[in-house]
Scaffold this active site. Structure first.
Site, PDB file in Angstrom:
ATOM      1  N   GLN A   1       0.832  -1.208   0.000  1.00 47.41           N
ATOM      2  CA  GLN A   1       0.000   0.000   0.000  1.00 47.41           C
ATOM      3  C   GLN A   1       0.858   1.246   0.000  1.00 47.41           C
ATOM      4  O   GLN A   1       0.565   2.229  -0.673  1.00 47.41           O
ATOM      5  CB  GLN A   1      -0.942   0.031   1.218  1.00 47.41           C
ATOM      6  CG  GLN A   1      -1.984  -1.044   1.209  1.00 47.41           C
ATOM      7  CD  GLN A   1      -2.796  -1.059  -0.057  1.00 47.41           C
ATOM      8  OE1 GLN A   1      -3.402  -0.066  -0.405  1.00 47.41           O
ATOM      9  NE2 GLN A   1      -2.794  -2.182  -0.771  1.00 47.41           N
TER      10      GLN A   1
ATOM     11  N   HIS B   1       1.894   3.018  -3.224  1.00 48.15           N
ATOM     12  CA  HIS B   1       0.914   3.668  -4.102  1.00 48.15           C
ATOM     13  C   HIS B   1       1.111   5.174  -4.168  1.00 48.15           C
ATOM     14  O   HIS B   1       1.082   5.775  -5.242  1.00 48.15           O
ATOM     15  CB  HIS B   1      -0.513   3.392  -3.608  1.00 48.15           C
ATOM     16  CG  HIS B   1      -1.149   2.201  -4.243  1.00 48.15           C
ATOM     17  ND1 HIS B   1      -1.344   2.097  -5.583  1.00 48.15           N
ATOM     18  CD2 HIS B   1      -1.633   1.064  -3.702  1.00 48.15           C
ATOM     19  CE1 HIS B   1      -1.931   0.929  -5.858  1.00 48.15           C
ATOM     20  NE2 HIS B   1      -2.102   0.283  -4.729  1.00 48.15           N
TER      21      HIS B   1
ATOM     22  N   GLU C   1      -9.958   0.316   4.140  1.00 51.42           N
ATOM     23  CA  GLU C   1     -10.241  -0.170   2.791  1.00 51.42           C
ATOM     24  C   GLU C   1      -9.896  -1.664   2.689  1.00 51.42           C
ATOM     25  O   GLU C   1     -10.698  -2.466   2.221  1.00 51.42           O
ATOM     26  CB  GLU C   1      -9.393   0.645   1.806  1.00 51.42           C
ATOM     27  CG  GLU C   1      -9.594   0.286   0.357  1.00 51.42           C
ATOM     28  CD  GLU C   1      -8.598   1.013  -0.548  1.00 51.42           C
ATOM     29  OE1 GLU C   1      -7.588   1.550  -0.033  1.00 51.42           O
ATOM     30  OE2 GLU C   1      -8.828   1.035  -1.770  1.00 51.42           O
ATOM     31  N   HIS C   2      -8.690  -2.023   3.147  1.00 50.64           N
ATOM     32  CA  HIS C   2      -8.229  -3.414   3.102  1.00 50.64           C
ATOM     33  C   HIS C   2      -7.879  -3.868   4.509  1.00 50.64           C
ATOM     34  O   HIS C   2      -7.226  -3.139   5.251  1.00 50.64           O
ATOM     35  CB  HIS C   2      -6.954  -3.541   2.256  1.00 50.64           C
ATOM     36  CG  HIS C   2      -7.074  -3.010   0.868  1.00 50.64           C
ATOM     37  ND1 HIS C   2      -6.476  -1.837   0.459  1.00 50.64           N
ATOM     38  CD2 HIS C   2      -7.713  -3.501  -0.219  1.00 50.64           C
ATOM     39  CE1 HIS C   2      -6.745  -1.620  -0.820  1.00 50.64           C
ATOM     40  NE2 HIS C   2      -7.505  -2.614  -1.259  1.00 50.64           N
TER      41      HIS C   2
ATOM     42  N   ASP D   1      -6.000  -7.255  -5.617  1.00 51.18           N
ATOM     43  CA  ASP D   1      -5.904  -6.118  -6.543  1.00 51.18           C
ATOM     44  C   ASP D   1      -6.029  -6.557  -7.987  1.00 51.18           C
ATOM     45  O   ASP D   1      -6.394  -5.757  -8.854  1.00 51.18           O
ATOM     46  CB  ASP D   1      -4.551  -5.413  -6.377  1.00 51.18           C
ATOM     47  CG  ASP D   1      -4.511  -4.519  -5.158  1.00 51.18           C
ATOM     48  OD1 ASP D   1      -5.580  -4.103  -4.689  1.00 51.18           O
ATOM     49  OD2 ASP D   1      -3.394  -4.235  -4.670  1.00 51.18           O
TER      50      ASP D   1
ATOM     51  N   HIS E   1     -54.587  13.635  -2.838  1.00 53.56           N
ATOM     52  CA  HIS E   1     -54.127  12.265  -2.596  1.00 53.56           C
ATOM     53  C   HIS E   1     -55.312  11.411  -2.131  1.00 53.56           C
ATOM     54  O   HIS E   1     -55.542  10.306  -2.634  1.00 53.56           O
ATOM     55  CB  HIS E   1     -53.048  12.232  -1.499  1.00 53.56           C
ATOM     56  CG  HIS E   1     -51.680  12.653  -1.953  1.00 53.56           C
ATOM     57  ND1 HIS E   1     -51.384  13.923  -2.362  1.00 53.56           N
ATOM     58  CD2 HIS E   1     -50.504  11.959  -2.043  1.00 53.56           C
ATOM     59  CE1 HIS E   1     -50.093  13.998  -2.681  1.00 53.56           C
ATOM     60  NE2 HIS E   1     -49.540  12.805  -2.499  1.00 53.56           N
TER      61      HIS E   1
END
Lengths: 428, 428
Positions: free
Chosen positions: B258, B261, B326-327, B360, B419
């Site tokens: 990670q 990135h 996220e992971h 991934d 209505h």
């Protein structure tokens, strides 16, 4: 009211204008809302109290910040018996419909020996906004709160402004029935900020739903990502596709049931019978005069109403798809062939005995639906809006041996050596 | 790298800071983006060409607006055989996983004689943004395009900037494999505007997904509601929960996968073994030095990395939920008891042989996942993001007779007489 005929020479131009017309307020509220959100984030309850004094003309330090559960139960018990029974019928049918929306988890091992799955969980806490004043509808409380409870939300928070300190007993009764856990007498953009950021008194939530004015809608839009939100809603809409065998009074009533919501609402009739079109137009004018909501209905119908005559009803369907209406009635004996051709609609009402209003209250499906052509890509509120999915996977050495080398190849091709190594190091 | 121990006196304060830390760029791009969107909406292709000349340094009138299908197929056929096989394995596994996400329609008649149902349809057209330059990943093309095609989207449009006119053959190959229908060489906020509003050349789409820089993300945020979008994504994150029986080199590689990135990425290790924590920290430092991506990985690990020592791994789980990563890797022999306690995570990787990177690329679940604590309320990209649900109901006179009176009662209580009338008129 606009009247069009598919055979008009300039039909396409007129219809395209109808599709593209923006009825949503373009008020420049973004800056005001940004300031309100920042104040609540930074100053918490003090800012909340100040905005409440200013906009709702009462001081929560005196009137009380919360409405207690006992007050909601008392409101429910104080309802007239027929009203209580109607609310309970609505509640039970909404619960029944939404219970079927709960998604299934998955957990499987595939041919490569890879365990793959998805697990759904409710969000821990959700907030429901309920407007004060004219648009304080108990049906909206049920439509927002029930899916959250069916999803399994542990902490369901309602915020609702009480202008001049006045509470709406119908709204409290619906909250009691739906099992709302906390009720706070705050409203506006400041209430959305309190739900998203939390304050000293109010713990933050994960998802905020519910209708509101332009400030509330803009607050949700700006906080999208800090919390989950439902689709921002615009003015209500109905499209009715009806043949000449309908009672024009029935169809006129259906068109007016949207028109009475707001001057920006829109009601459109497609029919293959020009004389029937005339009869509906006359019935609308006649019925409007008798309504307590006639001023709103008149404005809406005059400004945004339309009757469109086609030669055959199936010609209406591509046009309906371009409008992507919130509500679509197919008032014919056999609606199925027309329904098959619908791609874009929030909710569809099949046959002559299914007025849209029955879906607003007691049928079971949600009445929070995409407006403003958003049915092209959005869905009505559901249990899924209060849940989220976690995917998962599990490999052993053998499974990684089968698919891992391809991951190494792709990671190297993408120039991500640590990705490649994290797989390769386990392959030896 | 931050090192914490659950027994530290000020643990809660330090951990809360970690949870609340914002790693997302706060660049004030909103105004620039607003101007770009307005220009494309008002001037169409002329604006698009001007922005492309300015930002991507080529003129689409000369280089060509589109990349033809034949060029994509040629790129696929030009791949090295092992790379093509890896891409095809990834594609097939992603198709298999996402095919199981297709939702079921429902259509039933209940005890009251009310027909109730829900029908899912794909959106007609979707757009996928693919960044140019460093972050142009074929895996992202597959992860965004495959769910759209599995959903049944008829027209799938890819937009990707080609800086200085250079195309990325890997991205084109992935587009060919995924069945993308149109590829346009445009990027940035202007490409998102073109997809949302349409131009003379490019027809509008209903949903826009895909990663991008701050301008692209802000463009999607501003156009939310005009089109459907996937969740705005922030920097990538991984949390690894690992006992001392792991190889520290493996876990270090996972943390770095990670970190490489982006400098804003975050890698966090929870372990119940302080000596193992030391060994991982040393392995991270050792491995970083060998990476082609070492500058980015170093910055990320130094600024945002963390190792947190707990006494028992189950104590980590409430902390993981607060991070909502996220992971999440659960690197233990029996991950099930820990996994049972996870509420908030985008995707979970079970056991010692499931490095995040395998997800991934080739495992099958989507790698587009909620970041920045959004796993509290958001899910990874799925087939549902390219579909929408239409609810429907159908009543006959008898069914309306059973539930209609309650609708009349509620409509009257809410002050909506039209209505009420639209139901009551059918009851007599």
């Amino acid at each position: 009211m606009l009247r069009l005929d598919l055979t008009d020479l300039d039909f396409e131009r007129s219809f395209a204008e109808l599709v593209d017309a923006r009825r949503e307020a373009d008020a420049d509220v973004a800056r005001d809302v940004r300031a309100i959100l920042a104040a609540v984030r930074d100053e918490g309850d003090a800012a909340l109290a100040a905005f409440t004094r200013r906009f709702d003309r009462h001081d929560p330090e005196e009137t009380g910040w919360r409405i207690e559960q006992a007050d909601c139960v008392a409101a429910l018990e104080g309802l007239a018996p027929d009203l209580r029974a109607a609310l309970e019928l609505a509640h039970d049918r909404i619960v029944a419909y939404h219970s079927k929306q709960r998604p299934a988890d998955s957990d499987q091992v595939d041919d490569a020996g890879v365990r793959l799955g998805a697990r759904w969980r409710a969000v821990q806490a959700a907030g429901v906004y309920v407007p004060g004043g004219r648009a304080a509808y108990p049906s909206s409380v049920l439509m927002n709160a029930v899916p959250a409870k069916v999803a399994g939300v542990e902490r369901l928070v309602m915020v609702t402004p009480t202008p001049d300190g006045e509470v709406n007993p119908l709204v409290l009764a619906a909250a009691a029935l739906a099992g709302v856990d906390e009720v706070w007498r705050i409203g506006g953009a400041q209430a959305i900020a309190a739900l998203a950021y939390g304050t000293e008194r109010i713990k933050p939530v994960d998802v905020v739903t519910g209708p509101g004015n332009a400030w509330v809608a803009e607050a949700k839009r700006q906080l999208y990502g800090v919390v989950g939100i439902d689709m921002v809603a615009g003015p209500s809409e109905i499209v009715v596709v009806a043949d000449g065998a309908n009672d024009p009074e029935w169809i006129a009533a259906d068109l007016l049931s949207q028109a009475e919501h707001d001057p920006t609402s829109q009601s459109i009739l497609f029919t293959d019978d020009a004389l029937f079109a005339d009869a509906v137009a006359e019935a609308v004018d006649r019925q409007i005069a008798t309504l307590a909501t006639k001023a709103v209905a008149r404005d809406s119908w005059d400004a945004n109403g339309a009757i469109i005559v086609v030669e055959r009803l199936d010609q209406a369907m591509p046009l309906v798809d371009r409008l992507a209406p919130e509500h679509l009635e197919l008032a014919v004996d056999d609606p199925e062939p027309l329904f098959d051709r619908v791609r874009n609609a929030g909710s569809v009402f099949l046959g002559r005995h299914t007025p849209e209003a029955v879906g607003d209250y007691v049928a079971g499906p949600n009445h929070v639906l995409p407006t403003g052509r958003r049915a092209r890509f959005a869905s009505g509120l559901s249990v899924l809006d209060y849940m989220k999915r976690t995917s998962f996977l599990g490999l052993d050495a053998a499974a990684l041996g089968r698919i891992g080398p391809a991951a190494v190849t792709l990671a190297e091709a993408e120039g991500l050596p640590a990705h490649a190594r994290s797989v390769a190091i386990r392959l030896s």
